[in-house]
Design a protein around this motif. Structure first.
Motif, mmCIF file in Angstrom:
data_model
loop_
_atom_site.group_PDB
_atom_site.id
_atom_site.type_symbol
_atom_site.label_atom_id
_atom_site.label_comp_id
_atom_site.label_asym_id
_atom_site.label_seq_id
_atom_site.Cartn_x
_atom_site.Cartn_y
_atom_site.Cartn_z
ATOM 1 N N TYR A 80 109.681 18.079 8.578
ATOM 2 C CA TYR A 80 109.599 18.495 9.937
ATOM 3 C C TYR A 80 108.043 18.124 10.479
ATOM 4 O O TYR A 80 107.110 18.072 9.463
ATOM 5 C CB TYR A 80 109.692 19.596 9.333
ATOM 6 N N LEU A 81 107.257 18.172 11.607
ATOM 7 C CA LEU A 81 105.896 17.700 11.599
ATOM 8 C C LEU A 81 105.981 19.025 13.138
ATOM 9 O O LEU A 81 106.209 18.798 14.363
ATOM 10 C CB LEU A 81 105.374 16.323 12.715
ATOM 11 N N GLN A 82 105.608 20.222 12.657
ATOM 12 C CA GLN A 82 104.962 20.993 13.921
ATOM 13 C C GLN A 82 103.742 20.269 14.731
ATOM 14 O O GLN A 82 103.261 20.375 13.661
ATOM 15 C CB GLN A 82 104.603 22.533 12.630
ATOM 16 N N MET A 83 103.839 20.236 15.885
ATOM 17 C CA MET A 83 103.033 19.480 16.682
ATOM 18 C C MET A 83 102.029 21.108 17.762
ATOM 19 O O MET A 83 102.656 21.450 18.510
ATOM 20 C CB MET A 83 103.071 18.797 17.652
ATOM 21 N N ASN A 84 100.686 21.349 17.335
ATOM 22 C CA ASN A 84 100.325 22.581 18.356
ATOM 23 C C ASN A 84 98.866 21.674 19.069
ATOM 24 O O ASN A 84 98.749 20.957 18.521
ATOM 25 C CB ASN A 84 99.831 23.534 17.326
ATOM 26 N N SER A 85 98.629 22.700 20.083
ATOM 27 C CA SER A 85 97.367 21.960 20.592
ATOM 28 C C SER A 85 97.941 20.900 21.682
ATOM 29 O O SER A 85 96.921 19.668 21.125
ATOM 30 C CB SER A 85 96.337 22.686 20.026
ATOM 31 N N LEU A 86 98.871 20.074 21.748
ATOM 32 C CA LEU A 86 98.922 19.185 21.958
ATOM 33 C C LEU A 86 97.801 18.581 23.459
ATOM 34 O O LEU A 86 98.002 19.380 23.705
ATOM 35 C CB LEU A 86 99.890 18.610 22.175
ATOM 36 N N LYS A 87 97.461 16.552 22.801
ATOM 37 C CA LYS A 87 96.534 16.537 24.201
ATOM 38 C C LYS A 87 97.408 15.263 24.746
ATOM 39 O O LYS A 87 98.735 14.946 24.019
ATOM 40 C CB LYS A 87 95.459 15.737 22.950
#
Length: 125
Positions: A80-87
């Motif tokens: 998995y790749l949890q991606m937060n605060s995406l830009k």
């Protein structure tokens, strides 16, 4: 042979989150390392994150440290790749990879033998 299938991409607003999944079939992860790379239009494929078989040593590109988190579930053969605060600059096709990179060169795409077809992530401003 191992087949990798990514899922979870999509369109999200800046500041939002997405979780990508990479499921392996045909062959288990074994003691491979798994990684995520990404490729924006007109650019090279860049390293994002990698994780060893044990899951104890994640590696991240500087551009995603503190925002993205890689994990794995070996029982499910899934990474998995949890991606937060995406830009907006995170917009790219994200690829899952599996292999045995030399030494600690987890950032080098040449160390990976198996690749998924990619999933599109688009971050709007």
């Amino acid at each position: 042979q191992m087949q990798l299938v990514e899922s979870g991409g999509g369109l999200v607003q800046a500041g939002g989150s997405l979780r990508l999944s990479c499921a392996a079939s045909g062959r288990t992860f074994g003691n491979n390392a798994e990684a995520w790379f990404r490729q924006a239009p007109g650019k090279e494929r860049d390293f994002v994150a990698a994780i060893t078989w044990s899951g104890s040593n994640p590696y991240y590109a500087d551009s995603v440290k503190g925002r993205f988190f890689i994990s794995r579930d070996n029982a499910k053969n899934t990474v998995y790749l949890q991606m937060n605060s995406l830009k907006p600059e995170d917009t790219a096709v994200y690829y899952c990879a599996a292999g045995r990179p030399r030494g600690s060169a987890y950032y080098d795409l040449r160390g990976y033998d198996y690749w998924g077809q990619g999933t599109q992530v688009t971050v709007s401003s």
